[in-house]
Design an enzyme around this catalytic site. Sequence first.
Site, PDB file in Angstrom:
ATOM      1  N   GLU A   1      -7.074   5.088  -2.006  1.00 43.24           N
ATOM      2  CA  GLU A   1      -7.456   6.246  -1.201  1.00 43.24           C
ATOM      3  C   GLU A   1      -8.964   6.270  -0.998  1.00 43.24           C
ATOM      4  O   GLU A   1      -9.717   5.997  -1.940  1.00 43.24           O
ATOM      5  CB  GLU A   1      -7.023   7.542  -1.914  1.00 43.24           C
ATOM      6  CG  GLU A   1      -5.527   7.652  -2.099  1.00 43.24           C
ATOM      7  CD  GLU A   1      -5.115   8.940  -2.812  1.00 43.24           C
ATOM      8  OE1 GLU A   1      -5.963   9.853  -2.976  1.00 43.24           O
ATOM      9  OE2 GLU A   1      -3.935   9.033  -3.194  1.00 43.24           O
TER      10      GLU A   1
ATOM     11  N   GLU B   1      -2.510  10.581   6.032  1.00 40.44           N
ATOM     12  CA  GLU B   1      -1.766  11.691   5.421  1.00 40.44           C
ATOM     13  C   GLU B   1      -2.374  13.043   5.803  1.00 40.44           C
ATOM     14  O   GLU B   1      -3.603  13.234   5.752  1.00 40.44           O
ATOM     15  CB  GLU B   1      -1.756  11.555   3.886  1.00 40.44           C
ATOM     16  CG  GLU B   1      -1.054  12.746   3.219  1.00 40.44           C
ATOM     17  CD  GLU B   1      -0.674  12.548   1.755  1.00 40.44           C
ATOM     18  OE1 GLU B   1      -0.883  11.444   1.216  1.00 40.44           O
ATOM     19  OE2 GLU B   1      -0.158  13.516   1.165  1.00 40.44           O
TER      20      GLU B   1
END
Length: 309
Positions: free
Chosen positions: A127, A194
Amino acid sequence: MSTEPKTAPKPQRRITTTQLAAMKTAGERITMVTAYDVLFARLADRAGVDAILVGDSLGMVVQGDENTLGVTVDDIIYHTRAVVRGAPRAHVVADMPFMSYQADAIEAIKNAGRLLKEGGAQSVKLEGGEELAPIVEKMVRAGIPVMGHVGLTPQSVHALGGFKVQGQDATNATRILRDAKALEAAGCFSIVLEGIPVELARVITRALTIPTIGIGAGVDCDGQVLVIYDLLGMYDERVPKFVKQYAQVGEAITTAVADFKQEVQAGTFPTEAHSYHAKEQLFRPREIVPAPQEIDDEDGIGGLYGVPV
Ligand code: KIV
């Protein structure tokens, strides 16, 4: 005798990063689900998913924590090994846990290497955006296929002030687009988007040559991913708007287990169909303590399957 030539069944080929990239070019949408054990991996693989993510979401849905921060590299290795055993065909991506790659490239390469060598994954996911590009570049140069993850990055839950949709204003949207481009330039083979607006996901997907895989990012991504327990209706602690429950497996499990309990209590399970019998008389009658209901038996023998004294 059969005249058919005997050919060994072809071994199943595992989907590669190159094939995932080709799917974008061909306009074929990519399907990815998470899995954490052999059984769910096998079922997902049989269903034909292209990729399985051993997500650090396991911190929440398997370990019961309120976020993903406590997950370790050893946790991901343990679950990845099980998933790889269950899924011979899908591409298996192992998530890099919080603080296993952010500090420096050497640590990132060592930890990612463990996920590939010990876990058996074919790629890793991490991430973060532009700031991680130099680390990603070194990982890719070391031969590690890397999937990026931008937008709502759950490992930054405290920095983001909660699990909140990202990029809903022009400044943040521009930053996320820049992050995605930097990860592509650094060598990522794909990027998870996301919790971002449909409009931003569409722009990113068109701007990149590598496939985007959305979760809460609308229909225009090159693929979609869901946490398997979410899509099966098994995890009800938190059901985000982007989750579609394709089944109510959680309810089915609770009902089945309650039925089992009811039959155990009523003495209606197991029946003959679920029981074994001895092939000969096992004990002399006087060695057997009669079952309570047999105490008044006229012959005083009790059942063959009573408790030996
Ligand atoms: O950990 C995870 O399951 C994920 C997906 C939600 C993309 O990162």
